[in-house]
Design a protein around this motif. Structure first.
Motif, PDB file in Angstrom:
ATOM      1  N   GLU A  94     -37.484  11.457  19.046  1.00  0.00           N
ATOM      2  CA  GLU A  94     -37.003   9.965  18.856  1.00  0.00           C
ATOM      3  C   GLU A  94     -35.698   9.940  18.158  1.00  0.00           C
ATOM      4  N   ILE A  98     -33.691   6.897  20.197  1.00  0.00           N
ATOM      5  CA  ILE A  98     -33.143   5.721  19.595  1.00  0.00           C
ATOM      6  C   ILE A  98     -31.741   5.598  19.466  1.00  0.00           C
ATOM      7  N   ASN A 179     -37.616   3.641  14.682  1.00  0.00           N
ATOM      8  CA  ASN A 179     -37.983   2.445  15.629  1.00  0.00           C
ATOM      9  C   ASN A 179     -38.390   1.142  15.252  1.00  0.00           C
ATOM     10  N   THR A 183     -35.809  -2.120  16.022  1.00  0.00           N
ATOM     11  CA  THR A 183     -36.502  -3.032  16.565  1.00  0.00           C
ATOM     12  C   THR A 183     -36.414  -4.469  15.937  1.00  0.00           C
TER      13      THR A 183
END
Length: 267
Positions: A94, A98, A179, A183
């Motif tokens: 991740e 990202i 995340n 976002t």
């Protein structure tokens, strides 16, 4: 005598119309392209845009530490009780994913002037001279307004973040994932950037005859109320300050739109 003057005026008008028609036909002849030529031109423009996106994405990836630090700055310190000031990732890949997505987003953002120019260069051959003169000011103004909107969104975002973190601090231990955080701030800043394009959208609508400055003036009160209500839904933080800041900005942009229409959309 009167008949002679009338005939002379009719001849002048006929000559003027004929010359104007020839100018239009010349412009159309110059801009005439086959479908294959259009597709080839479009392919070249898209390829150039992609090259700049890739270049700026690589540059952003090289400076990923500075970019991540800059984007993480608005996050309140009280949200990192267990992570020593670092945002949490929940998967082994991740962090890389990202970082790559943020680099791509920055690359696209930095490529916006090039993308807008290539778009204008593609459609310019099909425009009349009086339409072409508005293109460059629109591109410059659009970039400036978008940059101002994103900057204001970055400055404002600390208010919803502080509210959300403090609201749940008594019941939960905050573990902000990369995340969810990126976002959230991407949506927030992008919303501000898009909202700041209101003057350009309304001016374009005026140029094609959908609205005019008098119509905007008559519906001013209704528009302001509607924009302030919309500001409450656009800002997702549930704090007091961000809807007020966005509402004030939208009201200012609405009034700025009336000025733009007077300048660019004269009859």
């Amino acid at each position: 005598m009167a008949t002679s003057n009338l005939d002379q005026q009719e001849r002048k008008l006929s000559t003027y119309v004929s010359e104007a028609t020839e100018d239009v036909e010349d412009e159309l002849a110059e801009s005439a392209m086959t479908l294959i030529e259009h597709l080839e031109e479009l392919r070249k423009r898209i390829f150039k845009c992609l090259i700049f996106v890739v270049i700026f994405t690589i540059v952003a990836f090289v400076f990923r530490v500075q970019i991540m630090s800059f984007l993480s700055a608005p996050l309140p310190k009280s949200s990192d009780a267990l992570t020593s000031g670092k945002i949490v990732v929940t998967g082994i890949a991740e962090g890389f994913t990202i970082t790559l997505l943020i680099s791509l987003a920055v690359g696209i953002l930095l490529s916006i002037p090039v993308i807008l120019y290539q778009t204008w260069a593609f459609i310019a051959p099909g425009l009349y001279k009086h339409e072409k003169k508005h293109a460059v000011p629109f591109i410059v103004i659009g970039i400036v307004l978008f940059a101002i909107g994103i900057t204001l969104g970055y400055i404002t975002i600390r208010y919803p973040l502080e509210f959300l973190v403090q609201f749940s601090s008594g019941m939960f231990t905050e573990l902000v994932t990369a995340n969810s955080y990126f976002t959230f701030i991407t949506y927030f800043m992008l919303a501000f950037g898009i909202v700041f394009e209101i003057p350009l959208v309304l001016t374009f609508m005026a140029l094609v005859g959908i609205v005019d400055s008098n119509m905007l003036k008559k519906r001013r009160s209704t528009a302001h109320v509607g924009m302030w209500i919309a500001a409450c839904f656009i800002t997702p933080g549930a704090d007091v300050y961000s809807p007020i800041i966005l509402g004030v900005a939208m009201s200012f942009l609405y009034e700025l739109s009336i000025i733009f229409i007077r300048v660019f959309a004269k009859k």
